[in-house]
Design an enzyme around this catalytic site. Sequence first.
Site, PDB file in Angstrom:
ATOM      1  N   LYS A  49       0.725  -0.791   0.004  1.00 16.54           N
ATOM      2  CA  LYS A  49       0.104   0.385   0.523  1.00 16.54           C
ATOM      3  C   LYS A  49       0.758   1.255   0.290  1.00 16.54           C
ATOM      4  O   LYS A  49       0.836   1.892  -0.584  1.00 16.54           O
ATOM      5  CB  LYS A  49      -1.269  -0.291   1.204  1.00 16.54           C
ATOM      6  CG  LYS A  49      -2.283  -0.980   0.786  1.00 16.54           C
ATOM      7  CD  LYS A  49      -3.285  -0.487   1.754  1.00 16.54           C
ATOM      8  CE  LYS A  49      -4.684  -1.609   1.626  1.00 16.54           C
ATOM      9  NZ  LYS A  49      -4.931  -2.288   2.972  1.00 16.54           N
ATOM     10  N   LYS A  69      -9.127 -11.654 -10.730  1.00 15.21           N
ATOM     11  CA  LYS A  69      -9.519 -12.038  -9.507  1.00 15.21           C
ATOM     12  C   LYS A  69     -10.964 -10.800  -9.259  1.00 15.21           C
ATOM     13  O   LYS A  69     -11.139 -10.002  -9.999  1.00 15.21           O
ATOM     14  CB  LYS A  69      -8.475 -11.318  -8.713  1.00 15.21           C
ATOM     15  CG  LYS A  69      -8.634 -12.051  -7.058  1.00 15.21           C
ATOM     16  CD  LYS A  69      -7.490 -11.084  -6.202  1.00 15.21           C
ATOM     17  CE  LYS A  69      -8.145 -11.027  -5.099  1.00 15.21           C
ATOM     18  NZ  LYS A  69      -7.670 -12.429  -3.651  1.00 15.21           N
ATOM     19  N   LYS A  72     -14.310  -5.558  -6.421  1.00 17.72           N
ATOM     20  CA  LYS A  72     -15.400  -4.419  -6.304  1.00 17.72           C
ATOM     21  C   LYS A  72     -14.584  -3.685  -7.366  1.00 17.72           C
ATOM     22  O   LYS A  72     -15.166  -2.832  -8.020  1.00 17.72           O
ATOM     23  CB  LYS A  72     -15.951  -4.189  -4.556  1.00 17.72           C
ATOM     24  CG  LYS A  72     -16.508  -2.835  -5.287  1.00 17.72           C
ATOM     25  CD  LYS A  72     -17.153  -2.039  -3.146  1.00 17.72           C
ATOM     26  CE  LYS A  72     -15.358  -2.184  -2.628  1.00 17.72           C
ATOM     27  NZ  LYS A  72     -15.130  -1.228  -2.809  1.00 17.72           N
TER      28      LYS A  72
END
Length: 326
Positions: free
Chosen positions: A114, A194, A197
């Site tokens: 991240k 994959k 959302k």
Amino acid sequence: MSKARLLSGMQPTGVLHLGNLEGALRNWVQLQDQYDSYFCIVDWHALTTLAERTEEIPHNVREVAIDYIAAGLDPEKCAIFVQSHVKEHAELHLLFSMITPLGWLERVPTYKEKRENLQLESVSYGLLGYPVLQAADILVYKAQVVPVGEDQLPHLELTREVARRFNYLYGEVFPEPQALLTPAARVPGLDGRKMSKSYNNAIYLSDDAQTVTQKVKQAFTDPQKVRKNDPGHPEGCVVFALHQIYSKDDAATIETECRAGQRGCVDCKMQLAGNLNTALDPLRQRRQELLAKAGELERILREGAEKARAVAQETMKEVRAAMHLE
Ligand code: TRP
């Protein structure tokens, strides 16, 4: 003999999809009978991505709770609750933050990824501490078992390290929880990546039958199979991958027919859509039953939090005593 305690949770960053169902929820539904089970909706963790859009959180929390129950988690058997309703998670997180070396957190792979994707300035203190909060979620219940996917193993390892360090400094309070890995079918998204959302390639548990059929019609198939009678290559085909989960008994026949050029993609997709809808129908039924009773969801979450809080308060008494804080 009393049952061992189990805790797991998901972030309310959106409504849940087939990947969440096959990768976690189906497994949780099995486990709720075997363990003293706690299933959390970790809204504070979601703030690591939603801090500037917190108005989205209440809707997501509600939808995830509905998805949990629709998938078969039974509030008579397990506690279903929202992390922020049990403030003890925050207190334990703070105390753990004092004994967790920065070096341990900087090495966590999810943090490293991240951080590389974000600008340095937007990396928050909370993001670095994400696994410390997760350790508090687990250890405030003294959970021994934590069903998670492989990506969460570094967080579980950190949880064990925090438990060991606390016990070493202040005396034996916490068990060292074990990850429970279950082999789960990998569910590809409609575009072959994959299911996620953020890729806009997901089938949601809350999609109605028509939406599911529509989405399946748009799924990627073997690009070399243009006409109905062209031989296909099921190994790279999203529709076939989903057939392997939702049309199990027929998967071998489907594969043979596809390779032999005896099955067109349109019919193949319609068969899949039918089976997907059959698999989702019991979830739709439970969702309707839940929503038909006014105030039922709120009652379940309130009672879940009460049950969780009772355990968490006991642990915090021990923790404060061990640390000479009262
Ligand atoms: N980090 C987990 C995930 O993203 C969510 C989570 C937070 C969790 N606290 C937890 C999972 C405690 C298991 C136990 O999937």
